[in-house]
Scaffold this active site. Structure first.
Site, PDB file in Angstrom:
ATOM      1  N   CYS A 103       0.899  -1.157   0.000  1.00 21.34           N
ATOM      2  CA  CYS A 103       0.000   0.000   0.000  1.00 21.34           C
ATOM      3  C   CYS A 103       0.936   1.206   0.000  1.00 21.34           C
ATOM      4  CB  CYS A 103      -0.921   0.043   1.202  1.00 21.34           C
ATOM      5  SG  CYS A 103      -1.832   1.609   1.260  1.00 21.34           S
ATOM      6  N   CYS A 106      -0.584   4.130   2.544  1.00 17.19           N
ATOM      7  CA  CYS A 106      -0.602   3.958   4.001  1.00 17.19           C
ATOM      8  C   CYS A 106      -0.336   2.486   4.332  1.00 17.19           C
ATOM      9  CB  CYS A 106      -1.902   4.461   4.599  1.00 17.19           C
ATOM     10  SG  CYS A 106      -3.382   3.979   3.701  1.00 17.19           S
ATOM     11  N   SER A 107      -1.344   1.729   4.717  1.00 18.11           N
ATOM     12  CA  SER A 107      -1.092   0.334   5.081  1.00 18.11           C
ATOM     13  C   SER A 107      -2.324  -0.532   4.831  1.00 18.11           C
ATOM     14  CB  SER A 107      -0.672   0.251   6.552  1.00 18.11           C
ATOM     15  OG  SER A 107      -1.673   0.852   7.357  1.00 18.11           O
ATOM     16  N   CYS A 108      -3.060  -0.260   3.748  1.00 19.29           N
ATOM     17  CA  CYS A 108      -4.250  -1.061   3.426  1.00 19.29           C
ATOM     18  C   CYS A 108      -3.841  -2.519   3.251  1.00 19.29           C
ATOM     19  CB  CYS A 108      -4.915  -0.533   2.161  1.00 19.29           C
ATOM     20  SG  CYS A 108      -5.488   1.166   2.346  1.00 19.29           S
TER      21      CYS A 108
HETATM   22 FE    FE Z   1      -3.451   2.087   2.782  1.00 23.20          FE
END
Ligand code: FE
Length: 198
Positions: A103, A106-108
């Site tokens: 991602c 961000c951190s999906c």
């Molecule tokens: Fe994300």
């Protein structure tokens, strides 16, 4: 980025806590419900779910087909669904095609099948570099891919979460679905590792 003095240089944990407090004060969230969700994902939902999906796909050709056609629905067949898993797309690694997930924003991450993301997945270095030089990043993480293997990097977003269906390793033909489950690692389902035969 400019500084506005609004606390954006505070550590993420502190900022999160401040945000949670504000939302609680305004009556927008219930901290008990929040804690319940966090505990659930820390203790009960993890990569074992994804490993079950992969082992089933390896041993059931019809399921594999359904999984690649509609990941969300096929994953739900096994009872895994929920937040951050509303739209999961599954891509299959083969000897000539390797998929890896990031991602960049961000951190999906597909929570229902992998739980919460590991820290390296959230690291800005991984997020920016794996897109530009995937072969080098994978090599640094211990995965050497031959030059003729095509690498595709998938950028997870709030819309689509990706899950990699790793290659079933040679020498596991005699193993049952249940015996295959523990071989499937989280990293293999993100595409930064291969599944090894026991
Ligand atoms: Fe994300």
């Amino acid at each position: 980025m400019t500084t506005t003095g609004s606390g954006e240089h505070l550590p993420p944990a502190l900022r999160t806590e401040a945000l949670e407090q504000l939302l609680t004060e305004r009556g927008l969230i219930d901290p008990k419900v929040m804690n319940g969700i966090i505990t659930e994902y820390e203790t009960n939902v993890g990569p074992l779910n994804g490993a079950r999906v992969v082992a089933k796909a390896w041993t059931d050709p019809d399921y594999r087909r359904r999984l690649l056609e509609d990941g969300t629905a096929a994953i739900k067949e096994l009872g895994f669904s929920g937040p951050q898993g509303e739209h999961i797309v599954v891509v299959e690694n083969t000897p000539s095609q390797h998929h890896v997930v990031v991602c960049t924003l961000c951190s999906c991450y597909p929570w229902p099948v992998l739980g919460l993301p590991p820290s390296w997945y959230k690291d800005p270095a991984y997020r920016s570099r794996v897109v530009r030089e995937p072969r080098a990043v994978l090599s640094e993480m211990g995965l050497e891919l031959a030059d003729d293997v095509r690498i595709t990097v998938h950028d997870s977003t709030s819309e689509v979460r990706w899950l990699v269906l790793p290659e079933r390793p040679a020498g596991t033909e005699h193993l049952t679905e249940e015996e295959l489950v523990p071989l499937v690692s989280r990293d293999a389902m993100v595409g930064v590792a291969k599944v090894e035969a026991p």
